[in-house]
Write a protein that holds these residues in place. Structure first.
Motif, PDB file in Angstrom:
ATOM      1  N   GLY A  93      -1.741  -8.952 -11.006  1.00 43.33           N
ATOM      2  CA  GLY A  93      -1.353  -7.827 -10.159  1.00 43.33           C
ATOM      3  C   GLY A  93      -2.424  -6.742 -10.193  1.00 43.33           C
ATOM      4  O   GLY A  93      -3.336  -6.756 -11.027  1.00 43.33           O
ATOM      5  N   LEU A  94      -2.281  -5.779  -9.278  1.00 45.33           N
ATOM      6  CA  LEU A  94      -3.292  -4.741  -9.113  1.00 45.33           C
ATOM      7  C   LEU A  94      -3.432  -3.839 -10.337  1.00 45.33           C
ATOM      8  O   LEU A  94      -4.542  -3.543 -10.772  1.00 45.33           O
ATOM      9  N   VAL A  95      -2.330  -3.400 -10.903  1.00 47.57           N
ATOM     10  CA  VAL A  95      -2.394  -2.448 -12.019  1.00 47.57           C
ATOM     11  C   VAL A  95      -3.058  -3.062 -13.252  1.00 47.57           C
ATOM     12  O   VAL A  95      -4.039  -2.510 -13.760  1.00 47.57           O
ATOM     13  N   THR A  98      -6.813  -3.849 -12.609  1.00 55.32           N
ATOM     14  CA  THR A  98      -7.643  -2.642 -12.558  1.00 55.32           C
ATOM     15  C   THR A  98      -7.880  -2.096 -13.956  1.00 55.32           C
ATOM     16  O   THR A  98      -8.994  -1.666 -14.283  1.00 55.32           O
ATOM     17  N   ALA A 125      -5.704   2.884 -12.115  1.00 54.41           N
ATOM     18  CA  ALA A 125      -4.810   1.807 -11.681  1.00 54.41           C
ATOM     19  C   ALA A 125      -3.630   2.366 -10.892  1.00 54.41           C
ATOM     20  O   ALA A 125      -3.259   1.825  -9.849  1.00 54.41           O
ATOM     21  N   LEU A 126      -3.056   3.461 -11.361  1.00 52.39           N
ATOM     22  CA  LEU A 126      -1.941   4.079 -10.634  1.00 52.39           C
ATOM     23  C   LEU A 126      -2.397   4.649  -9.301  1.00 52.39           C
ATOM     24  O   LEU A 126      -1.697   4.542  -8.288  1.00 52.39           O
ATOM     25  N   CYS A 128      -4.941   3.535  -7.486  1.00 55.79           N
ATOM     26  CA  CYS A 128      -5.184   2.388  -6.601  1.00 55.79           C
ATOM     27  C   CYS A 128      -3.871   1.830  -6.063  1.00 55.79           C
ATOM     28  O   CYS A 128      -3.771   1.487  -4.876  1.00 55.79           O
ATOM     29  N   HIS A 129      -2.860   1.739  -6.928  1.00 53.97           N
ATOM     30  CA  HIS A 129      -1.556   1.258  -6.475  1.00 53.97           C
ATOM     31  C   HIS A 129      -0.974   2.195  -5.415  1.00 53.97           C
ATOM     32  O   HIS A 129      -0.501   1.741  -4.375  1.00 53.97           O
ATOM     33  N   VAL A 133      -1.239   0.192  -1.982  1.00 52.10           N
ATOM     34  CA  VAL A 133       0.072  -0.417  -1.750  1.00 52.10           C
ATOM     35  C   VAL A 133       1.001   0.545  -1.011  1.00 52.10           C
ATOM     36  O   VAL A 133       1.622   0.183  -0.011  1.00 52.10           O
ATOM     37  N   LYS A 134       1.104   1.762  -1.486  1.00 55.07           N
ATOM     38  CA  LYS A 134       2.056   2.713  -0.900  1.00 55.07           C
ATOM     39  C   LYS A 134       1.552   3.308   0.419  1.00 55.07           C
ATOM     40  O   LYS A 134       2.280   3.353   1.389  1.00 55.07           O
ATOM     41  N   LEU A 140      -0.337  -6.213  -1.827  1.00 53.21           N
ATOM     42  CA  LEU A 140      -0.748  -6.413  -3.205  1.00 53.21           C
ATOM     43  C   LEU A 140       0.428  -6.099  -4.120  1.00 53.21           C
ATOM     44  O   LEU A 140       1.104  -5.093  -3.935  1.00 53.21           O
ATOM     45  N   ALA A 142       1.974  -4.845  -7.602  1.00 50.60           N
ATOM     46  CA  ALA A 142       1.571  -3.988  -8.725  1.00 50.60           C
ATOM     47  C   ALA A 142       1.437  -4.831  -9.985  1.00 50.60           C
ATOM     48  O   ALA A 142       0.500  -4.686 -10.756  1.00 50.60           O
TER      49      ALA A 142
END
Length: 149
Positions: A93-95, A98, A125-126, A128-129, A133-134, A140, A142
Motif C-alpha cells: 500500500g501507499l503508506v 512511502t 506518507a500521510l 501522499c495519501h 487518494v483523497k 491506490l 493506503a
C-alpha cells in the motif's frame, strides 16, 4: 573537456531525456488544446534535453573543477529505495511503501536519525495519501493486501 562536472552531468541528463523520448515515441501527442498522453512527457523530455545540451556546451567551453569520486553507497541506497517502492506499492500500500522509501533513502545521509527521519516518513506518507487518494482520487490503497487492506 574543460569542465568535466558539467559535461558529465549533461551527458547523464541527455541519456535520461533520450530514454524518455524513446519510450514515448508511440504515444499520441495531440495538440495544446487537446493533449494526448505523450504531449506533456514530450515537452518535459525536450526541455531536459535542452538543459543537457547547455551543460555539455558549458563543459566543453568553460573550465571547471574535476570530477569527484563516485559515492556508491548513497547512489545505490536511493536507487534501491525507489526500486523497492515500485515493487512494494501494490502489496503493502501507499503508506507503508512511502515510509520504506523515505527511511531507506535517508540511510544515504550522514545525519540519519531514526526519530527525525521516521517522523518525516510518516508525515510524507500521510501527505501522499491525502493528496493522491483523497484529493486526486487515484486508485491506490493506503494499506495493501499484506496488511488486510
Amino acid at each position: 573537456m574543460r569542465g568535466p562536472r558539467d559535461g558529465v552531468a549533461g551527458l547523464i541528463l541527455a541519456a535520461i531525456s533520450g530514454s524518455a523520448l524513446f519510450m514515448i515515441k508511440d504515444y499520441r501527442l495531440g495538440r495544446a488544446a487537446e493533449m494526448g498522453p505523450g504531449y506533456f512527457p514530450l515537452i518535459i523530455a525536450s526541455l531536459l534535453f535542452m538543459v543537457a545540451l547547455a551543460l555539455i556546451g558549458r563543459g566543453l567551453l568553460a573550465s571547471g573543477p574535476a570530477l569527484d569520486r563516485i559515492h556508491w553507497r548513497p547512489l545505490l541506497l536511493i536507487a534501491g529505495a525507489a526500486l523497492l517502492f515500485s515493487f512494494t506499492l501494490a502489496p503493502l500500500g501507499l503508506v507503508p511503501a512511502t515510509v520504506l522509501l523515505v527511511m531507506i533513502s535517508a540511510l544515504a545521509s550522514r545525519q540519519f536519525s531514526v526519530t527525525g527521519h521516521g517522523l518525516l516518513a510518516i508525515g510524507l506518507a500521510l501527505f501522499c495519501h491525502f493528496l493522491f487518494v483523497k484529493i486526486l482520487s487515484l486508485p491506490l490503497a493506503a494499506f495493501g493486501p499484506v496488511f488486510g487492506g
